[in-house]
Design an enzyme around this catalytic site. Structure first.
Site, PDB file in Angstrom:
ATOM      1  N   ASP A 147       0.800  -1.218   0.000  1.00  0.00           N
ATOM      2  CA  ASP A 147       0.000   0.000   0.000  1.00  0.00           C
ATOM      3  C   ASP A 147       0.839   1.277   0.000  1.00  0.00           C
ATOM      4  O   ASP A 147       0.673   2.138  -0.845  1.00  0.00           O
ATOM      5  CB  ASP A 147      -0.961  -0.009   1.201  1.00  0.00           C
ATOM      6  CG  ASP A 147      -2.147   0.917   0.991  1.00  0.00           C
ATOM      7  OD1 ASP A 147      -2.500   1.167  -0.169  1.00  0.00           O
ATOM      8  OD2 ASP A 147      -2.716   1.382   1.982  1.00  0.00           O
ATOM      9  N   CYS A 204     -19.810  -2.140 -19.931  1.00  0.00           N
ATOM     10  CA  CYS A 204     -20.414  -1.786 -18.641  1.00  0.00           C
ATOM     11  C   CYS A 204     -19.829  -0.488 -18.092  1.00  0.00           C
ATOM     12  O   CYS A 204     -18.612  -0.286 -18.075  1.00  0.00           O
ATOM     13  CB  CYS A 204     -20.182  -2.923 -17.643  1.00  0.00           C
ATOM     14  SG  CYS A 204     -20.870  -2.587 -16.003  1.00  0.00           S
ATOM     15  N   CYS A 207     -20.203   1.434 -12.571  1.00  0.00           N
ATOM     16  CA  CYS A 207     -19.435   2.109 -11.525  1.00  0.00           C
ATOM     17  C   CYS A 207     -19.357   3.610 -11.785  1.00  0.00           C
ATOM     18  O   CYS A 207     -19.529   4.424 -10.865  1.00  0.00           O
ATOM     19  CB  CYS A 207     -18.037   1.512 -11.400  1.00  0.00           C
ATOM     20  SG  CYS A 207     -17.058   1.569 -12.927  1.00  0.00           S
ATOM     21  N   CYS A 211     -21.074   6.436  -9.164  1.00  0.00           N
ATOM     22  CA  CYS A 211     -20.171   7.185  -8.268  1.00  0.00           C
ATOM     23  C   CYS A 211     -20.885   8.415  -7.721  1.00  0.00           C
ATOM     24  O   CYS A 211     -21.336   9.274  -8.482  1.00  0.00           O
ATOM     25  CB  CYS A 211     -18.909   7.594  -9.022  1.00  0.00           C
ATOM     26  SG  CYS A 211     -17.746   8.518  -7.991  1.00  0.00           S
ATOM     27  N   CYS A 227     -13.206  11.895  -4.609  1.00  0.00           N
ATOM     28  CA  CYS A 227     -13.615  10.540  -4.215  1.00  0.00           C
ATOM     29  C   CYS A 227     -14.007  10.515  -2.742  1.00  0.00           C
ATOM     30  O   CYS A 227     -13.251  10.981  -1.880  1.00  0.00           O
ATOM     31  CB  CYS A 227     -12.457   9.579  -4.475  1.00  0.00           C
ATOM     32  SG  CYS A 227     -12.755   7.893  -3.922  1.00  0.00           S
ATOM     33  N   CYS A 253     -15.468   4.264   0.849  1.00  0.00           N
ATOM     34  CA  CYS A 253     -16.698   4.159   0.056  1.00  0.00           C
ATOM     35  C   CYS A 253     -16.605   2.913  -0.817  1.00  0.00           C
ATOM     36  O   CYS A 253     -15.563   2.666  -1.430  1.00  0.00           O
ATOM     37  CB  CYS A 253     -16.866   5.406  -0.818  1.00  0.00           C
ATOM     38  SG  CYS A 253     -18.312   5.370  -1.899  1.00  0.00           S
ATOM     39  N   CYS A 256     -18.612   1.905  -5.979  1.00  0.00           N
ATOM     40  CA  CYS A 256     -18.185   1.448  -7.304  1.00  0.00           C
ATOM     41  C   CYS A 256     -17.877  -0.047  -7.338  1.00  0.00           C
ATOM     42  O   CYS A 256     -17.842  -0.648  -8.413  1.00  0.00           O
ATOM     43  CB  CYS A 256     -16.985   2.261  -7.791  1.00  0.00           C
ATOM     44  SG  CYS A 256     -15.489   2.057  -6.805  1.00  0.00           S
ATOM     45  N   CYS A 260     -20.610  -3.329  -9.178  1.00  0.00           N
ATOM     46  CA  CYS A 260     -19.875  -4.043 -10.236  1.00  0.00           C
ATOM     47  C   CYS A 260     -20.442  -5.451 -10.453  1.00  0.00           C
ATOM     48  O   CYS A 260     -20.475  -6.265  -9.519  1.00  0.00           O
ATOM     49  CB  CYS A 260     -18.400  -4.135  -9.863  1.00  0.00           C
ATOM     50  SG  CYS A 260     -17.409  -5.063 -11.058  1.00  0.00           S
TER      51      CYS A 260
END
Length: 412
Positions: A147, A204, A207, A211, A227, A253, A256, A260
């Protein structure tokens, strides 16, 4: 015909092919759900994308600022030859979630912060992988990242064959969906690479359409500044628009990912340490506002949601109470708007009181403006007050209209 028979024209497996097969066979025991291998070649295509992202002001500010480091794999004490990407799957559903009701409103943490902090989970898995490799290749040079590492996790995972890069900016695994944590290890071992996943999103756009703030500005393009996941982690003031759209989210959040189609029916409960405690991940909002630093660590400390401390989560709890229009919160919000030392908390409380309304909220806002010196708090309190005064005025006009109509009906 035996399909496992080596073709006489193919080269025999190298020791690195064999080690790779050993690692893949042992992955589950090492705490890894999926594993892929790629070269340590630079991610040349990515540099221009990241530069454009920066030029557009879409960065969150949490990223490594040096784009060279983000796109060119390196080892401090060796020559990088390959990268191992790992994925650990996490749950997307909660058993018997507590209800959010009037007088007992609840917030929600994003699924990536359910259970034990994923940084620890991934680091432990990578540490086990490192031991596994070193037992077989003692002089191997390895460097793991989770990360906060310099490389772009998603780019590594995509090239390693973990999954494809979705329009929601998540890596989507054909097996696990996007409910996965990612980590990687740069190594001096020349492992043969895996092939990328050929699957994709097709036409598709669920998402992008879903949002809440329009932060997905295009397929695979995220304006992090808009975001909600990013906004819930900031520590300052938020605009009226963003506070409204945050809803009752305390951290992160999932919209999205929830919408999916590739995630439909996918939730993973094979790792007990990642299963959610409902009272932690869907907590009562009002008690959050009373937590000391020590109490906050006791309640949320094992979750990745705690990394920014209690301030953003308490501010988000105030915002959530406003979005719920929770009348039972007015006394506490009044206390905050009048006495809380943090201006962003006073501002959020003023905004929330404006959403809830009523005589007590109106009185609290008037009192706050008498002594408030912070410009941003004053602006939020003034806007909330004007909103409530307008509603009060409208209510009086409606009453008068009804009285006149009643009088007219009586004379008819």
């Amino acid at each position: 015909m035996n399909m496992n028979t080596q073709s006489p024209y193919a080269p025999p497996p190298s020791k690195w092919d064999n080690l790779k097969a050993e690692i893949k066979a042992a992955a589950a025991e090492l705490g890894i759900d999926d594993i892929g291998f790629t070269t340590a070649d630079p991610f040349l295509y990515l540099k221009n994308i990241l530069q454009e992202h920066r030029d557009n002001g879409y960065e969150s500010g949490f990223e490594e600022p040096d784009l060279e480091k983000r796109t060119v794999p390196a080892l401090k004490n060796g020559v990088p030859q390959s990268i191992i990407s790992i994925a650990v799957a996490y749950p997307s559903k909660m058993e018997n979630p507590p209800k959010s009701e009037p007088g007992a409103r609840r917030g929600i943490l994003a699924r990536a912060s359910w259970g034990r902090d994923y940084h620890h989970v991934l680091r432990e898995a990578l540490a086990k992988l490192e031991i596994f490799i070193r037992e077989r290749v003692p002089d191997a040079v390895m460097e793991s990242m989770v990360d906060t590492g310099v490389l772009v996790d998603r780019a590594v995972a995509e090239r390693s064959g973990i999954g494809f890069s979705g329009k929601n900016c998540s890596i989507i695994s054909p097996k696990w969906g996007s409910w996965i944590y990612l980590g990687e290890m740069v190594t001096s071992i020349p492992f043969p690479p895996d092939a990328p996943v050929e699957e994709g999103c097709g036409d598709c756009t669920k998402c992008i359409d879903a949002c809440p703030t329009g932060a997905l500005v295009g397929p695979g393009q995220l304006n992090a500044q808009a975001c909600i996941s990013y906004l819930t982690q900031t520590k300052g003031f938020l605009s009226d628009e963003y506070m409204t759209k945050i809803g009752n989210r305390l951290y992160g959040c999932d919209t999205c990912q929830i919408v999916c189609p590739k995630n439909r029916g996918k939730s993973w409960n094979h790792r007990p340490e990642l299963q959610p405690d409902p009272e932690v991940v869907k907590p009562l909002l009002l008690p959050i506002l009373e937590l000391s630093n020590r109490e906050f660590k006791e309640k949320f400390g094992t979750s990745s949601a705690a990394w920014r401390g209690k301030k953003p989560i308490q501010r988000n709890a105030v915002i959530a109470l406003g979005n719920f229009k929770e009348a039972a919160a007015v006394p506490k919000l009044t206390e905050i708007v009048l006495r809380e030392p943090r201006p962003e908390m006073r501002g959020a409380a003023a905004w929330a009181l404006g959403r809830i309304g009523g005589a007590d909220a109106l009185a609290a806002l008037k009192r706050s403006l008498q002594g408030e010196e912070d410009t941003e708090v004053r602006e939020l309190a003034q806007a909330a007050l004007e909103k409530l005064e307008k509603l009060e005025q409208q209510g009086e006009q409606d009453k008068q209209s009804k009285l006149l109509q009643a009088e007219g009906d009586g004379q008819a």
